[in-house]
Design a protein around this motif. Structure first.
Motif, mmCIF file in Angstrom:
data_model
loop_
_atom_site.group_PDB
_atom_site.id
_atom_site.type_symbol
_atom_site.label_atom_id
_atom_site.label_comp_id
_atom_site.label_asym_id
_atom_site.label_seq_id
_atom_site.Cartn_x
_atom_site.Cartn_y
_atom_site.Cartn_z
ATOM 1 N N TYR A 79 6.490 1.003 5.473
ATOM 2 C CA TYR A 79 4.843 1.118 5.716
ATOM 3 C C TYR A 79 4.866 -0.012 6.462
ATOM 4 N N GLY A 80 3.145 -0.026 6.827
ATOM 5 C CA GLY A 80 2.563 -0.991 7.564
ATOM 6 C C GLY A 80 2.758 -1.406 8.790
ATOM 7 N N LYS A 81 3.288 -2.076 9.420
ATOM 8 C CA LYS A 81 3.935 -2.485 10.938
ATOM 9 C C LYS A 81 5.624 -2.947 10.880
ATOM 10 N N HIS A 82 6.210 -2.312 9.283
ATOM 11 C CA HIS A 82 7.540 -3.138 9.685
ATOM 12 C C HIS A 82 8.437 -2.702 11.183
ATOM 13 N N ASN A 99 5.777 -0.878 -10.526
ATOM 14 C CA ASN A 99 4.302 -1.554 -10.075
ATOM 15 C C ASN A 99 4.333 -2.410 -9.120
ATOM 16 N N GLN A 100 5.550 -2.919 -8.274
ATOM 17 C CA GLN A 100 5.517 -4.034 -7.572
ATOM 18 C C GLN A 100 5.443 -3.262 -6.099
ATOM 19 N N PRO A 101 4.193 -4.381 -5.431
ATOM 20 C CA PRO A 101 3.764 -3.535 -4.119
ATOM 21 C C PRO A 101 4.832 -3.311 -2.764
ATOM 22 N N PRO A 102 4.542 -2.625 -2.145
ATOM 23 C CA PRO A 102 5.702 -1.623 -0.985
ATOM 24 C C PRO A 102 6.414 -3.501 -0.721
ATOM 25 N N ASP A 103 7.237 -2.907 0.372
ATOM 26 C CA ASP A 103 7.899 -3.672 0.798
ATOM 27 C C ASP A 103 9.267 -3.114 1.774
ATOM 28 N N ALA A 104 9.774 -3.695 2.228
ATOM 29 C CA ALA A 104 11.190 -3.677 3.488
ATOM 30 C C ALA A 104 12.116 -2.998 3.496
ATOM 31 N N HIS A 105 12.055 -2.609 0.921
ATOM 32 C CA HIS A 105 13.237 -2.621 0.565
ATOM 33 C C HIS A 105 13.247 -0.644 0.263
ATOM 34 N N ARG A 106 11.937 -0.959 0.092
ATOM 35 C CA ARG A 106 11.377 0.470 -1.272
ATOM 36 C C ARG A 106 10.624 1.220 0.112
ATOM 37 N N CYS A 107 10.044 1.063 1.406
ATOM 38 C CA CYS A 107 9.453 2.272 1.483
ATOM 39 C C CYS A 107 9.350 1.685 3.452
ATOM 40 N N ALA A 158 5.841 7.746 -1.002
ATOM 41 C CA ALA A 158 5.279 6.550 -0.305
ATOM 42 C C ALA A 158 6.073 5.421 1.443
ATOM 43 N N GLY A 159 5.179 5.688 2.430
ATOM 44 C CA GLY A 159 5.352 5.357 2.675
ATOM 45 C C GLY A 159 5.865 6.428 3.915
ATOM 46 N N ASN A 160 6.194 6.004 4.823
ATOM 47 C CA ASN A 160 7.258 6.968 6.573
ATOM 48 C C ASN A 160 6.800 8.046 6.724
#
Length: 163
Positions: A133-136, A123-131, A159-161
Motif C-alpha cells: 500500500y501507499g508508497k512502500h 483492525n490494525q492499520p496497514p503496514d509493510a508486513h500486511r499489504c 487490501a492493497g496490491n
C-alpha cells in the motif's frame, strides 16, 4: 489450465459497507453499513497472476493487457497480479477457466469476515508486513508476498496490491 487454490467462505451474515465514524477510508457510495447474508461460496486464494492470464490469452486468443510489450509479460512480473484488465476481460477469463467472478457482497465478506473488521487481517492499520500500500513498493508485488495480511478465511491481497 488454471487451477486455483480455493478458499471456502462460509454462509452467513456480515456487516457490509462503510461506517463514516470508524472506517479508515469511508467512501460515500459504501454507506450506510448494513447487514447482508451471503451463501457459502469459494474464492481463489490469490489474484490471477500475469502467468495465469498469459495462459488464458494463449489458449483463447483474447487481447493482451496493453502494457505487455511485444506480447510478453513484463520481466519479473509473472507471479504478480494481472492488471490493466477491465471487467469484461475478467469475465472472459472466468468463462475460459470455468469459474465466476465473486459478487460485491461475496468479495467484501471474504475480505471483512463476519466480525466487521476494518481490514482483512483485523483492525490494525496497514503496514509493510500486511499489504502493498501507499508508497512502500511503488508497483505490484507477488501474490503470495503478504501472508500476514490474509483474510479470516485465508484469502490474500484483499487490501492493497491491485485495485
Amino acid at each position: 489450465m488454471y487451477t486455483p487454490i480455493w478458499i471456502a467462505i462460509p454462509a452467513g451474515p456480515f456487516r457490509m459497507g462503510s461506517d463514516p465514524a470508524g472506517d479508515a477510508v469511508p467512501y460515500e457510495n459504501e454507506n450506510p453499513r448494513h447487514r447482508v447474508h451471503v451463501d457459502a461460496f469459494q474464492l481463489a486464494r490469490t489474484h490471477i497472476t500475469n502467468a495465469q492470464y498469459a495462459e488464458f490469452v494463449s489458449a483463447s486468443g483474447h487481447s493482451l493487457p496493453g502494457h505487455w510489450l511485444h506480447g510478453q509479460i513484463p520481466e519479473g512480473l509473472a507471479d504478480h497480479p494481472v492488471n490493466y484488465v477491465d471487467w469484461c476481460d475478467a469475465l472472459a477469463f472466468c468463462q475460459w477457466a470455468g469459474v465466476r467472478l465473486p459478487t460485491e457482497a461475496e468479495w467484501e465478506k471474504a475480505a471483512r469476515g463476519a466480525d466487521a473488521r476494518l481490514w482483512p487481517w483485523g483492525n490494525q492499520p496497514p503496514d509493510a508486513h500486511r499489504c502493498n500500500y501507499g508508497k512502500h513498493i511503488f508497483a505490484t508485488s507477488p501474490v503470495h508476498q503478504f501472508p500476514q495480511g490474509a483474510s479470516p478465511d485465508g484469502a490474500l491481497d484483499l487490501a492493497g496490491n491491485a485495485w
